[in-house]
Write an enzyme that holds these catalytic residues in place. Structure first.
Site, PDB file in Angstrom:
ATOM      1  N   GLY A   1      -4.214   7.125  11.308  1.00  0.00           N
ATOM      2  CA  GLY A   1      -4.908   5.936  11.773  1.00  0.00           C
ATOM      3  C   GLY A   1      -5.068   4.896  10.690  1.00  0.00           C
ATOM      4  O   GLY A   1      -4.937   5.180   9.504  1.00  0.00           O
TER       5      GLY A   1
ATOM      6  N   GLY B   1     -10.014  -0.774   8.657  1.00  0.00           N
ATOM      7  CA  GLY B   1     -10.143  -2.140   8.176  1.00  0.00           C
ATOM      8  C   GLY B   1      -9.625  -2.333   6.777  1.00  0.00           C
ATOM      9  O   GLY B   1      -9.069  -3.378   6.460  1.00  0.00           O
ATOM     10  N   TYR B   2      -9.772  -1.360   5.930  1.00  0.00           N
ATOM     11  CA  TYR B   2      -9.297  -1.602   4.572  1.00  0.00           C
ATOM     12  C   TYR B   2      -8.433  -0.471   4.041  1.00  0.00           C
ATOM     13  O   TYR B   2      -8.469  -0.132   2.872  1.00  0.00           O
ATOM     14  CB  TYR B   2     -10.446  -1.925   3.612  1.00  0.00           C
ATOM     15  CG  TYR B   2     -11.538  -0.885   3.479  1.00  0.00           C
ATOM     16  CD1 TYR B   2     -11.539  -0.022   2.366  1.00  0.00           C
ATOM     17  CD2 TYR B   2     -12.545  -0.761   4.408  1.00  0.00           C
ATOM     18  CE1 TYR B   2     -12.543   0.909   2.223  1.00  0.00           C
ATOM     19  CE2 TYR B   2     -13.547   0.168   4.263  1.00  0.00           C
ATOM     20  CZ  TYR B   2     -13.543   0.999   3.166  1.00  0.00           C
ATOM     21  OH  TYR B   2     -14.533   1.926   3.024  1.00  0.00           O
ATOM     22  N   GLY B   3      -7.672   0.123   4.929  1.00  0.00           N
ATOM     23  CA  GLY B   3      -6.751   1.147   4.479  1.00  0.00           C
ATOM     24  C   GLY B   3      -6.351   2.083   5.592  1.00  0.00           C
ATOM     25  O   GLY B   3      -6.575   1.805   6.767  1.00  0.00           O
ATOM     26  N   LYS B   4      -5.740   3.192   5.171  1.00  0.00           N
ATOM     27  CA  LYS B   4      -5.228   4.130   6.162  1.00  0.00           C
ATOM     28  C   LYS B   4      -5.919   5.476   6.035  1.00  0.00           C
ATOM     29  O   LYS B   4      -6.517   5.793   5.009  1.00  0.00           O
ATOM     30  CB  LYS B   4      -3.724   4.337   5.955  1.00  0.00           C
ATOM     31  CG  LYS B   4      -2.905   3.160   6.457  1.00  0.00           C
ATOM     32  CD  LYS B   4      -1.427   3.478   6.433  1.00  0.00           C
ATOM     33  CE  LYS B   4      -0.672   2.408   7.206  1.00  0.00           C
ATOM     34  NZ  LYS B   4       0.762   2.674   7.198  1.00  0.00           N
ATOM     35  N   VAL B   5      -5.833   6.265   7.077  1.00  0.00           N
ATOM     36  CA  VAL B   5      -6.415   7.606   7.071  1.00  0.00           C
ATOM     37  C   VAL B   5      -5.298   8.631   7.257  1.00  0.00           C
ATOM     38  O   VAL B   5      -4.435   8.462   8.127  1.00  0.00           O
ATOM     39  CB  VAL B   5      -7.454   7.761   8.210  1.00  0.00           C
ATOM     40  CG1 VAL B   5      -8.141   9.121   8.117  1.00  0.00           C
ATOM     41  CG2 VAL B   5      -8.482   6.648   8.148  1.00  0.00           C
TER      42      VAL B   5
ATOM     43  N   LYS C   1      -9.284   9.057   3.497  1.00  0.00           N
ATOM     44  CA  LYS C   1      -9.306   7.610   3.742  1.00  0.00           C
ATOM     45  C   LYS C   1      -8.904   6.921   2.454  1.00  0.00           C
ATOM     46  O   LYS C   1      -9.574   7.055   1.435  1.00  0.00           O
ATOM     47  CB  LYS C   1     -10.731   7.233   4.167  1.00  0.00           C
ATOM     48  CG  LYS C   1     -10.913   5.813   4.597  1.00  0.00           C
ATOM     49  CD  LYS C   1     -12.202   5.669   5.409  1.00  0.00           C
ATOM     50  CE  LYS C   1     -13.325   5.089   4.571  1.00  0.00           C
ATOM     51  NZ  LYS C   1     -14.532   4.820   5.361  1.00  0.00           N
TER      52      LYS C   1
ATOM     53  N   ASP D   1     -24.152   0.049  11.291  1.00  0.00           N
ATOM     54  CA  ASP D   1     -22.949  -0.187  12.077  1.00  0.00           C
ATOM     55  C   ASP D   1     -22.777   0.910  13.113  1.00  0.00           C
ATOM     56  O   ASP D   1     -21.697   1.480  13.269  1.00  0.00           O
ATOM     57  CB  ASP D   1     -21.729  -0.285  11.152  1.00  0.00           C
ATOM     58  CG  ASP D   1     -20.574  -1.048  11.806  1.00  0.00           C
ATOM     59  OD1 ASP D   1     -20.813  -1.733  12.823  1.00  0.00           O
ATOM     60  OD2 ASP D   1     -19.449  -0.948  11.307  1.00  0.00           O
TER      61      ASP D   1
END
Ligand SMILES: *[C@@H]1O[C@H](CO)[C@@H](O)[C@H](O)[C@H]1NC(C)=O
Ligand SMILES: *[C@@H]1O[C@H](CO)[C@@H](O)[C@H](O)[C@H]1NC(C)=O
Ligand SMILES: *[C@@H]1O[C@H](CO)[C@@H](O)[C@H](O)[C@H]1NC(C)=O
Ligand SMILES: *[C@@H]1O[C@H](CO)[C@@H](O)[C@H](O)[C@H]1NC(C)=O
Length: 966
Positions: free
Chosen positions: A650, A653-657, A671, A767
């Site tokens: 996946g 917002g600021y990178g990949k998992v 992450k 959030d």
């Protein structure tokens, strides 16, 4: 010889007097004001020195050297109103409205201010009884104590206020009856000059005494709705010839027949009797030729035929007569009344052929569900094409069940989004700074905001924008005629609330500046609190609740130091310099770890840095942050197969998992931050710091992190069933029935309650949303994503002023307005999530906001609160939704506009536990594990972690092997 000493004395005294009258405010007034301000935590910026009149203190108006007016609406003071108010003996106006945190009881000494004309304390938090001494204010014209928390009964002494014009006690917790005069004591019957009795939304009880109304009275608005009155309506009501608006609705024990002399009320325009227990014949409204809105639904009137007056009231816009046993054919003339907009006639015995020929072009909705109509003819002339609801009529069983008009919602136009003032941007609208909004004139500025409540509008068609445009225009004209710096007015999201008030959001934009000054707010708010602005007559009586207006750069002084209550602020984005400093602190801390305990560079970072406890173990050179392991870049590269595409589960917002398997066999989600994002760096730090301290089975656990070779990565337990959002949208293949949804929200609530109430210091998540709730293989909910979270001060009751962050749709409007973050902001977001869980719709989509939608639709008298149409069909048969009503009640409490009215998370947890029991969903989830796996089998292998906001970034992983400390 010389000058007579007497002359010198004389000159001297003239001089002295001159000083006194030209420069010095009356000493008593000055000390009075200072005494009042001493009980508040903030005061206007220029309240310094000892000369309020000469120095033109904000919110203060003087006549000569005496203070005659105090107007401080929406200034955000908290505290009480001190008895020092009695020093201001020349005071004529006192307006402290919309200061939600101003409370305590009203000082009885307010009764000594005999010059007082206007006492306006709308939308504060005053408690206790209304002081009987207010009855001594013989010059009082305007008394507005509505939307507070007053208890006790209405003091009979208020009957002495012979000049009173406006009398508003609505929306409090008042009990007891309506006092009337006797030989020794005055009562409300003495108020023969009062035009407004606004007593709705209280717990007033007893019968409405017949002596209270007389032909001497001049009442135009009589609002007794939403109380607990019993007995019957007195016939003296017919003596109030001037009456224009009458609300007795929602007094469930009001019985007996409606007096027949009601027809004498020929000025009556809005007439509300719904939801009482009235008996006798259906009232005959013949001759009441001003009526525009009639609602008599849900009473116990005897069965009747369609009354003749149906077609004889030309100004009628809205006729609501539900569940009243009315029989006969619907007269055609009803549809062609020239102003008619809405006909709600559900649940009667209307029969025969429904014939609509030549309907009024205003007509929007005809609800005839659950009647006995057998045939329908729509005239050929101008056919009726708006909403017609016929479900539950024999017509629909006669081969017409596929007719759109027989569906639950009836044949209808595509639903229009709620009204919102248009923006006149010639080109692409600019992007506004975070605390600014775009005005209708396409200028970014900080508007004054609040909510308008119309208590009895004369129309029901909310799709007709001309009403709202007229409202904007007249209001703007009013402000401009008073030379106030107002650029434009914006109105949004009108809806009818559960108290049958028409609510809408209001924004007033400043002209020629980005932000209103303090004096502007004092003036603008007063125009609304004091009813100086009068809306077009069709809107009827209103009130306004303003929000706190945050003045830039802390213009308001903090008079008592609140430093001690300031929470620990982690990674707060206050600007580039602070960010760099904070990062530096982190770097220093990490590089110094090997040498021993970290040095603290500044207070703010102290608690943060000190929690980076080092457990130096002799076996490993990798230092540890309490419970979380530090990984090297190479280790993580290896376990994720060189961050291969196949392991990519996946994008956030600021990178990949990436999925990975540790040498121990444990599955983890890694992450990986994109490089070079400061925001990401801060969130990274925040998340490590917080997650390494929290351990709870409903909070996703952090396995470790990596801060190596310029990379930042977080390693989480792997949570296999994706996010709650994916389950709700059907994306993950996990089917959630009612009981499962209850268990999921219970888990999420427990996780959040843990953060608020048990974590040390407490944490505000900031959030909360469905994409940040992960589901494990047993559908246990796990709260994730702490990138935006904040720590609270030790007492946990603190609040933080901070740049507003979060996700639109879930964002607490109070936080958004005031920038004051409290744990109740999470409660709001959780309330939105609760609503999302039963509607399975995005909270905010194409202008529809789930909170407004549910608030507007809730009808507590109906089965499932009448929400069938909003519920997610996948929930299954409504008969199986035990506890749904309690669930809705809870959700609506969580999204109360004011944080103080929202329950704390601990209470939310116990309430959901109760609902879980009602629904029989308390059993362990053993069954659901295998159950859900069959759905899980259908899932796409690629885990859809895709985010809808930069913070939408979640970890996954296998069931954690961690043993949760209890
Ligand atoms: C008059 O009414 C007041 C309260 O409304 C009550 O306390 C008082 O006893 C009454 N007096 C008489 C003579 O009924
Ligand atoms: C109140 O009204 C009653 C009945 O009309 C009258 O007898 C009494 O004098 C009035 N009291 C005051 C204070 O006006
Ligand atoms: C309505 O009134 C009737 C008698 O008029 C009474 O029997 C019934 O209990 C009342 N219902 C409610 C809800 O008060
Ligand atoms: C008011 O109504 C009653 C009963 O309908 C009637 O007898 C009376 O004449 C009316 N009074 C006026 C002033 O119209």
């Amino acid at each position: 010889m010389g000058v007579s000493p007497w002359i010198i004395v004389f000159l001297f005294s003239v001089l002295l007097q001159g000083f006194a009258t030209l420069a010095d405010t009356n000493i008593q007034d000055t000390s009075g004001l200072n005494g009042i301000a001493a009980n508040w935590d903030t005061k206007p910026s220029n309240w310094v020195g000892n000369d309020p009149c000469t120095d033109k203190w904000i919110g203060i108006i003087c006549t000569g050297n005496r203070v005659t007016s105090i107007r401080l609406s929406s200034f955000g003071m908290s505290g009480t109103l001190s008895g020092d108010i009695q020093s201001l003996s020349e005071l004529q106006y006192l307006d402290l409205s919309y200061n939600k945190k101003l409370g305590g009881s009203l000082p009885p000494s307010i009764g000594t201010l005999t010059k007082l004309q206007n006492l306006i304390l709308v939308g504060c938090s005053f408690t206790g009884e209304i002081p009987k001494e207010i009855g001594q204010l013989s010059n009082l014209i305007f008394l507005s104590l509505n939307s507070n928390k007053f208890t006790g009964s209405i003091p009979p002494s208020l009957g002495s206020l012979s000049k009173l014009y406006w009398f508003d006690l609505a929306d409090n917790q008042l009990t007891g009856g309506l006092p009337i005069s006797n030989g020794t004591t005055p009562g409300l019957d003495n108020l023969t000059n009062t035009k407004h009795f606004h007593f709705g939304i209280n717990q007033l009880s007893g019968s409405i005494p017949s002596q209270i109304f007389s032909s001497n009275m001049k009442l135009i608005h009589l609002l007794l709705d939403n109380n607990k009155f019993s007995g019957s309506i007195p016939s003296t009501l017919g003596l109030l010839k001037t009456l224009e608006v009458l609300r007795f609705d929602s007094n469930a024990q009001l019985t007996g027949s409606v007096p027949t002399n009601l027809n004498n009320l020929t000025s009556l325009a809005e007439f509300h009797l719904a939801n009482c227990n009235l008996t006798g014949p259906l009232p005959d409204l013949t001759g009441m030729n001003s009526l525009s809105f009639v609602d008599m639904s849900n009473n116990s009137f005897s069965a009747s035929d369609v009354p003749t007056w149906f077609t004889t009231l030309p100004p009628l816009t809205s006729l609501y007569l539900e569940n009243l046993r009315i029989s006969g054919e619907v007269p055609q003339g009803l549809f062609s009344l020239s102003s008619i907009q809405t006909l709600r006639l559900r649940g009667n015995r209307l029969n025969g052929t429904l014939s609509i020929a030549d309907p009024s072009n205003q007509l929007q909705l005809v609800d005839l569900r659950d009647n006995a109509i057998t045939a329908v003819t729509i005239g050929a002339g101008t056919p009726y094409k708006k909403t017609l609801m016929l479900a539950g009529n024999p017509f629909c069983n006669q081969g017409n069940s596929d007719d759109a008009r027989c569906k639950a919602t009836g044949q209808s136009n595509p639903a229009l989004p709620p009204y919102k003032t248009a923006s006149n941007c010639a080109a692409l609208p600019p992007t506004c700074h975070s605390n600014q909004l775009l005005s209708p004139n396409c200028i970014c500025s900080v508007p004054y905001r609040g909510t308008l409540f119309f208590r009895s509008p004369g129309f029901s068609d909310l799709t007709n924008s001309s009403y709202f445009i007229q409202l904007e225009n007249t209001m703007k004209t009013k402000f401009l005629s008073l030379s106030l710096p107002v650029d434009s007015i914006s109105i949004r999201d009108p809806f009818v609330d559960i108290n049958n008030n028409l609510e809408m959001s209001l924004e007033v934009y400043p002209s020629g500046k980005v932000q209103f000054g303090e004096q502007d707010i004092s003036d603008v708010a007063f125009i609304l609190s004091n009813q100086t602005y009068k809306p077009p007559p069709t809107f009827g009586p209103y009130y306004f609740i303003g929000q706190y207006y945050s003045f830039a750069n802390g213009v308001l002084q903090t008079s008592k130091s609140k430093k001690n209550h300031l929470p620990l602020i982690v990674g707060v984005a206050v600007g580039g310099a602070a960010v760099v400093a904070a990062l530096l602190a982190l770097t220093i801390c990490i590089t110094r770890r090997k040498k021993g305990s970290p040095k603290q560079t500044e207070d703010r970072s102290q608690s943060y840095v000190s929690s980076w406890d080092i457990k130096s173990t002799s076996t490993s050179t990798a230092p540890q942050v309490r419970g979380a392991r530090m990984f090297s870049f190479d280790e993580l590269k290896k376990i994720t197969n060189n961050f291969s595409e196949a392991n990519d589960i996946g994008t956030g917002g600021y990178g990949k998992v990436y999925r990975g398997t540790l040498p121990t066999g444990q599955l983890v989600a890694v992450k990986r931050s994109q490089q070079g994002s400061l925001q990401g760096n801060l969130e990274f730090r925040t998340e490590i710091e917080l997650l390494s301290r929290v351990h709870h089975k409903n909070v996703v656990s952090l396995v470790g992190f990596c801060f190596d070779q310029g990379e930042q990565m977080l390693v989480y337990e792997y949570v296999p069933n994706g996010t709650l959002k994916e389950s709700l949208t059907g994306k993950s293949g996990v089917r959630l029935d009612w009981k499962r949804r209850l268990r999921v929200v219970l888990g999420a609530a427990k996780g959040i309650a843990y953060l608020h109430e048990l974590a040390e210091p407490p944490i505000i998540h900031r959030d909360i949303k469905s994409s940040n709730v992960l589901l494990d293989e047993r559908l246990n909910a796990k709260v994730s994503d702490f990138g935006l979270s904040k720590l609270l001060g030790e007492d946990g009751r603190g609040q933080i002023t901070t740049q507003v962050k979060g996700t639109m749709g879930y964002l607490d409007p109070e936080y958004y307005m005031t920038q004051q973050l409290t744990d109740k902001s999470d409660v709001y977001s959780f309330g939105v999530l609760l609503l999302e869980v039963i509607t399975a719709k995005k909270p905010l989509e194409r202008g529809r906001y789930v909170v407004n939608e549910v608030k507007g639709a809730v009808d507590r008298r109906k089965d499932m609160y009448g929400l069938h149409e909003l519920l997610d069909p996948a929930l299954g048969a409504s008969s199986a939704l035990a506890g749904l009503e309690q669930y809705i009640d809870l959700a609506l409490r969580c999204v109360e506009e004011s944080g103080v009215q929202r329950p704390p998370m601990g209470e939310v947890v116990s309430e959901i536990e109760r609902i879980v029991k009602m629904a029989g969903a308390g059993a362990p989830i053993a069954e659901s594990a295998s159950d859900s796996m069959s759905y899980y089998a259908n899932r796409t292998p690629r885990h859809p972690y895709g985010g809808d906001s930069p913070s939408d970034y979640s970890g996954g992983g296998l069931p954690s092997t961690r043993v949760e400390p209890k």
